[in-house]
Write an enzyme that holds these catalytic residues in place. Structure first.
Site, short mmCIF file in Angstrom:
data_model
loop_
_atom_site.label_atom_id
_atom_site.label_comp_id
_atom_site.label_asym_id
_atom_site.label_seq_id
_atom_site.Cartn_x
_atom_site.Cartn_y
_atom_site.Cartn_z
N CYS A 106 0.84 -1.21 0.00
CA CYS A 106 0.00 0.00 0.00
C CYS A 106 0.88 1.26 0.00
O CYS A 106 1.53 1.53 -0.99
CB CYS A 106 -0.99 -0.02 1.16
N HIS A 210 -3.75 -4.98 0.47
CA HIS A 210 -3.25 -5.36 1.80
C HIS A 210 -3.31 -6.88 1.98
O HIS A 210 -4.27 -7.39 2.58
CB HIS A 210 -4.09 -4.68 2.88
N GLU A 212 -1.76 -8.63 4.08
CA GLU A 212 -1.71 -8.97 5.51
C GLU A 212 -3.09 -8.98 6.15
O GLU A 212 -3.27 -9.53 7.24
CB GLU A 212 -0.76 -8.01 6.25
#
Ligand code: MN
Length: 236
Positions: A106, A210, A212
């Protein structure tokens, strides 16, 4: 010895604290690496840090100070913290010079682009108007919001072994002019760049989504962290 991955922290300007979402460092651990959190602290220089990492993970956060890529702030820019930007751009440049593998997520992708001389779209909605897809989703992060189309021959393509991925989207900025050795390796249906990588470094890869926040429900997203840790092991 497991590879050590420097993980940059965000900074909460109201609470005066460095912080990072657990998904970043938990994914590094699951991928076989040791995360070393880098606080966003005054007096900490990239030179002091860079030799201690085998790899670098640049995490998400607020907008980059547009003066750092030669622009004045658009009226719809979000919060900025230039001290974090300078530390991360410095780390990114030094990692690139030293051949240390870098994964940017990001804001991390945007940091990589600015470090390599590129610029950013300061506000996607203002730049694209009604043509823009939803890049600031209201749904939780484990839900993929839009597709990205991945370029043939890219590292990203070999990491996922796929030409299309459904990804989440929490950004109102994106790459405008791509910097130096970077090439765009994935894009959304509205043309917004969603990933880039260097053609002259062994592993210098960034994504706009993202992973994660997706790994809990979409385990293939761990592949990005595994690729970073594997390359970091090779660098070591
Ligand atoms: Mn997006």
């Amino acid at each position: 010895m497991k590879p050590v991955i420097g993980v940059t922290c965000d900074y909460d300007l109201n609470e005066n604290r460095s912080q990072v979402f657990s998904g970043y460092y938990e994914s590094i651990i699951r991928a076989g690496g040791i995360p070393l959190l880098v606080p966003c602290a005054e007096g900490l220089s990239p030179e002091d840090l860079i030799g201690r990492f085998d790899g670098l993970l640049l995490t998400g956060g607020q907008d980059i100070d547009p003066y750092l890529y030669g622009e004045e702030p658009h009226q719809d820019i979000g919060s900025v913290y230039p001290a974090r930007d300078r530390l991360e751009i410095g780390l990114c440049k030094m990692a690139a010079e030293a051949g240390i593998p870098v994964l940017g997520i990001c804001k991390g992708l945007q940091v990589m682009n600015v470090a390599m001389g590129g610029t950013l779209i300061q506000d996607i909605r203002s730049a694209l108007g009604g043509k823009a897809l939803c890049h600031s989703q209201k749904a939780p992060g484990f839900i993929g919001m839009h597709d990205v189309h991945i370029s043939e021959g890219s590292k990203l393509r070999s990491i996922f072994n796929s030409d299309k991925l459904r990804v989440n989207s929490f950004h109102h900025q994106a790459i405008k002019e791509v910097g130096g050795p970077l090439v765009i390796t994935a894009g959304a249906g509205d043309g917004v760049p969603e990933a880039a990588e260097s053609t002259s470094h062994r592993f210098f890869v960034g994504v706009q989504w993202h992973p994660e926040r997706m790994v809990s429900k979409a385990p293939e997203m761990l592949k990005l962290f595994e690729a970073l840790v594997r390359e970091a092991g090779g660098h070591r």
